[in-house]
Design an enzyme around this catalytic site. Structure first.
Site, mmCIF file in Angstrom:
data_model
loop_
_atom_site.group_PDB
_atom_site.id
_atom_site.type_symbol
_atom_site.label_atom_id
_atom_site.label_comp_id
_atom_site.label_asym_id
_atom_site.label_seq_id
_atom_site.Cartn_x
_atom_site.Cartn_y
_atom_site.Cartn_z
ATOM 1 N N HIS A 4 -41.124 -44.874 16.783
ATOM 2 C CA HIS A 4 -40.649 -43.495 16.974
ATOM 3 C C HIS A 4 -39.205 -43.543 17.452
ATOM 4 O O HIS A 4 -38.614 -44.633 17.571
ATOM 5 C CB HIS A 4 -41.560 -42.747 17.949
ATOM 6 C CG HIS A 4 -41.798 -43.470 19.253
ATOM 7 N ND1 HIS A 4 -40.796 -43.740 20.151
ATOM 8 C CD2 HIS A 4 -42.930 -44.002 19.788
ATOM 9 C CE1 HIS A 4 -41.292 -44.375 21.195
ATOM 10 N NE2 HIS A 4 -42.583 -44.568 21.001
ATOM 11 N N GLU A 5 -38.654 -42.363 17.780
ATOM 12 C CA GLU A 5 -37.236 -42.288 18.165
ATOM 13 C C GLU A 5 -36.898 -43.144 19.391
ATOM 14 O O GLU A 5 -35.755 -43.568 19.550
ATOM 15 C CB GLU A 5 -36.833 -40.829 18.453
ATOM 16 C CG GLU A 5 -36.743 -39.938 17.220
ATOM 17 C CD GLU A 5 -35.601 -40.312 16.276
ATOM 18 O OE1 GLU A 5 -34.612 -40.919 16.736
ATOM 19 O OE2 GLU A 5 -35.726 -40.006 15.084
ATOM 20 N N GLY A 6 -37.872 -43.359 20.269
ATOM 21 C CA GLY A 6 -37.637 -44.224 21.429
ATOM 22 C C GLY A 6 -37.304 -45.641 20.973
ATOM 23 O O GLY A 6 -36.299 -46.232 21.397
ATOM 24 N N HIS A 7 -38.165 -46.168 20.080
ATOM 25 C CA HIS A 7 -37.895 -47.512 19.544
ATOM 26 C C HIS A 7 -36.555 -47.525 18.795
ATOM 27 O O HIS A 7 -35.789 -48.485 18.882
ATOM 28 C CB HIS A 7 -38.990 -47.921 18.548
ATOM 29 C CG HIS A 7 -40.372 -47.978 19.134
ATOM 30 N ND1 HIS A 7 -41.382 -47.125 18.753
ATOM 31 C CD2 HIS A 7 -40.920 -48.802 20.061
ATOM 32 C CE1 HIS A 7 -42.490 -47.428 19.403
ATOM 33 N NE2 HIS A 7 -42.246 -48.436 20.216
ATOM 34 N N GLY B 276 -37.326 -50.317 27.179
ATOM 35 C CA GLY B 276 -37.206 -48.920 27.585
ATOM 36 C C GLY B 276 -37.449 -48.723 29.072
ATOM 37 O O GLY B 276 -38.354 -49.339 29.650
ATOM 38 N N LEU C 180 -41.333 -39.707 24.411
ATOM 39 C CA LEU C 180 -41.935 -40.236 23.179
ATOM 40 C C LEU C 180 -42.773 -41.461 23.509
ATOM 41 O O LEU C 180 -42.390 -42.286 24.348
ATOM 42 C CB LEU C 180 -40.840 -40.604 22.183
ATOM 43 C CG LEU C 180 -40.125 -39.402 21.593
ATOM 44 C CD1 LEU C 180 -38.952 -39.838 20.746
ATOM 45 C CD2 LEU C 180 -41.078 -38.566 20.771
ATOM 46 N N SER C 181 -43.924 -41.547 22.868
ATOM 47 C CA SER C 181 -44.818 -42.679 23.061
ATOM 48 C C SER C 181 -45.700 -42.778 21.825
ATOM 49 O O SER C 181 -46.094 -41.741 21.255
ATOM 50 C CB SER C 181 -45.700 -42.432 24.296
ATOM 51 O OG SER C 181 -46.829 -43.286 24.257
ATOM 52 N N SER C 182 -46.016 -44.009 21.415
ATOM 53 C CA SER C 182 -46.924 -44.168 20.265
ATOM 54 C C SER C 182 -48.253 -43.494 20.574
ATOM 55 O O SER C 182 -48.937 -43.005 19.678
ATOM 56 C CB SER C 182 -47.149 -45.646 19.973
ATOM 57 O OG SER C 182 -45.906 -46.290 19.780
ATOM 58 N N ARG C 183 -48.630 -43.461 21.859
ATOM 59 C CA ARG C 183 -49.926 -42.883 22.233
ATOM 60 C C ARG C 183 -49.948 -41.355 22.149
ATOM 61 O O ARG C 183 -51.019 -40.765 22.211
ATOM 62 C CB ARG C 183 -50.317 -43.339 23.648
ATOM 63 C CG ARG C 183 -50.724 -44.802 23.694
ATOM 64 C CD ARG C 183 -51.359 -45.175 25.036
ATOM 65 N NE ARG C 183 -52.006 -46.476 24.975
ATOM 66 C CZ ARG C 183 -51.443 -47.620 25.392
ATOM 67 N NH1 ARG C 183 -50.234 -47.616 25.909
ATOM 68 N NH2 ARG C 183 -52.100 -48.752 25.296
HETATM 69 P P1 AMP Z 1 -44.130 -50.295 22.726
HETATM 70 O O1 AMP Z 1 -44.131 -50.331 21.219
HETATM 71 O O2 AMP Z 1 -44.829 -49.105 23.296
HETATM 72 O O3 AMP Z 1 -44.560 -51.605 23.331
HETATM 73 O O4 AMP Z 1 -42.606 -50.103 23.167
HETATM 74 C C1 AMP Z 1 -41.615 -50.996 22.737
HETATM 75 C C2 AMP Z 1 -40.364 -50.740 23.542
HETATM 76 O O5 AMP Z 1 -39.929 -49.396 23.330
HETATM 77 C C3 AMP Z 1 -40.576 -50.896 25.053
HETATM 78 O O6 AMP Z 1 -39.445 -51.543 25.605
HETATM 79 C C4 AMP Z 1 -40.689 -49.467 25.524
HETATM 80 O O7 AMP Z 1 -40.290 -49.299 26.879
HETATM 81 C C5 AMP Z 1 -39.713 -48.782 24.588
HETATM 82 N N1 AMP Z 1 -40.006 -47.341 24.518
HETATM 83 C C6 AMP Z 1 -41.209 -46.755 24.316
HETATM 84 N N2 AMP Z 1 -41.087 -45.404 24.380
HETATM 85 C C7 AMP Z 1 -39.788 -45.145 24.623
HETATM 86 C C8 AMP Z 1 -39.027 -43.950 24.808
HETATM 87 N N3 AMP Z 1 -39.578 -42.737 24.744
HETATM 88 N N4 AMP Z 1 -37.697 -44.062 25.068
HETATM 89 C C9 AMP Z 1 -37.108 -45.283 25.140
HETATM 90 N N5 AMP Z 1 -37.768 -46.454 24.967
HETATM 91 C C10 AMP Z 1 -39.081 -46.389 24.722
#
Ligand code: AMP
Length: 273
Positions: A31-34, A144, A181-184
């Protein structure tokens, strides 16, 4: 974009590049966070490596490993679009054997807050991050701030193990209405998504108190809990940058965190003062 699933193949490929490497580890469902981590890493390095690996060891029994959103094809297109040079896409058997050494999270910092509600979670996180950093050997790795405790423990591990990597924190990306934003978030029904907005609202309430000079942690926590009601709360806490509880928030050295359950989904968020 090169897609590589073998750790040794990736290691050999990267070893021969005489260039700075920016690395963004993810569990997919991008998502946009990644994307903001990827953009930052692209700007600051010659080569951008992203990994997509749903790491089983960081999920506790009964958690959502089996239903975690998978969007492999869309993820590949996003990586291509945002200029990823190498996508590391291993299978579980590429990363883990049957009888293995592992990294243990620090006994205090790794077992409070998220580590208390998910005991052992950070052992799995640190073990996989150690493996990924050893495979990619990046100049800089991007994480993040939304996962503040994870970021803190990874920075600590790389220092304590004398690893040659710079850990770069990246600001949280939010929807227009404030939801981080979160995948969940994909698990949330329309109504649950509306309830989830209480998390950002509670952090805004905390930030409003701070800007009025109210720095007392109990006061901040009380107002946040009132804002979050009636959601089930795992924790609401005011800590310093070492993740120790503090009774008075200090500008420049404080993280205010909340984790709640919305429906069956665990969501966390925080602000850094
Ligand atoms: P994940 O796929 O949930 O393990 O996240 C991968 C990376 O993306 C981790 O370093 C998270 O902290 C970061 N991340 C997840 N959500 C966000 C967000 N909304 N904004 C910025 N970084 C994020």
């Amino acid at each position: 974009m090169k897609i590589i699933s073998s750790p040794l193949e990736l290691k050999n490929y990267l070893k021969n590049q005489n260039a700075s490497i920016g690395f963004v580890p993810t569990m997919g469902a991008l998502h946009e966070g990644h994307i903001s981590l990827m953009k930052r890493a692209k700007e600051e390095n010659d080569i951008l490596v992203v990994s997509i690996f749903l790491n089983p060891t960081q999920f506790l029994k009964g958690e959502d490993l089996d239903k975690y959103p998978k969007k492999d094809e869309a993820d590949k297109r996003i990586c291509e679009l945002f200029g990823v040079d190498v996508l590391f896409f291993p299978q579980v058997s590429d990363i883990y054997g049957s009888d293995e050494a592992s990294v243990l999270a620090p006994k205090v910092r790794g077992f409070v807050l998220e580590g208390e509600s998910r005991p052992g979670h950070f052992n799995g996180v640190l073990t996989v991050v150690m493996k990924l950093l050893n495979i990619v050997n990046p100049t800089r790795a991007y994480f993040g701030k939304k996962d503040a405790q994870q970021l803190n423990l990874i920075s600590l591990m790389t220092k304590q193990f004398f690893m040659d990597v710079e850990i770069v924190p990246v600001d949280t990306v939010r929807e227009k209405d404030g939801l981080a934003l979160s995948s969940r978030n994909a698990y949330l029904s329309k109504q649950e998504r509306a309830e989830a907005l209480k998390i950002a609202a509670s952090l805004r309430a905390a930030s409003a108190l701070v800007s009025r000079g109210i720095l007392d942690a109990d006061e901040i926590i009380k107002v946040m809990r009132e804002t979050l009601a009636p959601l089930e709360i795992f924790y609401v806490e005011v800590v310093n940058r070492d993740f120790e509880k503090i009774s008075v928030a200090q500008i420049g050295n404080t993280v205010i965190l909340a984790e709640v359950k919305v429906g069956t989904t665990r969501l966390l968020d925080n602000i850094w003062l």
